[in-house]
Design a protein around this motif. Sequence first.
Motif, short mmCIF file in Angstrom:
data_model
loop_
_atom_site.label_atom_id
_atom_site.label_comp_id
_atom_site.label_asym_id
_atom_site.label_seq_id
_atom_site.Cartn_x
_atom_site.Cartn_y
_atom_site.Cartn_z
N GLN A 74 -32.74 42.03 -105.72
CA GLN A 74 -32.53 42.91 -104.67
C GLN A 74 -31.35 43.41 -104.29
O GLN A 74 -31.20 44.66 -103.59
CB GLN A 74 -33.05 42.13 -103.20
CG GLN A 74 -34.43 41.48 -103.14
CD GLN A 74 -34.48 40.91 -102.01
OE1 GLN A 74 -33.45 40.49 -101.34
NE2 GLN A 74 -35.70 40.19 -101.95
N SER A 75 -30.24 42.97 -104.84
CA SER A 75 -28.92 43.45 -104.59
C SER A 75 -28.23 43.19 -105.63
O SER A 75 -28.30 42.33 -106.70
CB SER A 75 -28.40 42.59 -103.43
OG SER A 75 -27.14 42.72 -103.20
N ASP A 76 -26.89 43.91 -105.84
CA ASP A 76 -26.15 43.69 -106.90
C ASP A 76 -24.69 43.16 -106.17
O ASP A 76 -23.51 43.42 -106.82
CB ASP A 76 -25.62 45.07 -107.74
CG ASP A 76 -25.01 46.09 -106.70
OD1 ASP A 76 -25.07 45.74 -105.60
OD2 ASP A 76 -24.44 47.04 -107.41
N ALA A 77 -24.86 42.39 -105.06
CA ALA A 77 -23.69 41.90 -104.29
C ALA A 77 -23.08 40.79 -105.23
O ALA A 77 -23.68 40.03 -106.07
CB ALA A 77 -24.16 41.20 -103.02
N SER A 78 -21.66 40.74 -105.27
CA SER A 78 -21.05 39.44 -106.30
C SER A 78 -21.45 38.39 -105.25
O SER A 78 -21.60 38.20 -103.83
CB SER A 78 -19.59 39.59 -105.93
OG SER A 78 -19.24 40.75 -106.70
N ILE A 79 -21.71 37.38 -106.07
CA ILE A 79 -21.79 35.91 -105.35
C ILE A 79 -20.83 34.89 -105.75
O ILE A 79 -20.64 34.44 -106.90
CB ILE A 79 -23.32 35.58 -105.50
CG1 ILE A 79 -24.24 36.47 -104.98
CG2 ILE A 79 -23.46 34.06 -104.88
CD1 ILE A 79 -25.78 36.33 -105.56
#
Length: 129
Positions: A74-79
């Motif tokens: 759902q997201s390309d956020a860095s984790i």
Amino acid sequence: MRQRYRIIIIDDDPITRMDLVEMLQEQGYNVVADGKNGEEAVALTQLWDPHLIIMDVKMPVMDGLTATGIIRGQSDASILLLTAYSHKDVVAKAKTKGVCAFLVKPVMEEEFLPAVETLLLEKQHTLEK
């Protein structure tokens, strides 16, 4: 500059969450939300569309690796994964789930802040392309 990035903190330990939020806010980062399990991580990601998610591995309800797998869809956020376990199998599984980096607990400010800065710089370069 740092305020433009939305950061979410997910950890089942409220003291750890508070410490991480405080470290980031003291440096001018924008922590938009925090939660206590992977289920909340998924919901908060949908709500806030963060640039960076800082998340523990072992949590009740839903662990960080499972949440990462869902978030990646759902997201390309860095984790940035936080773990008390530096076992090779955890690291290998984290890589397959799409984790960008990880730190072993207890998290030290001198390691934590450079990791956050590096991931956000990478995010900035991606946004500029």
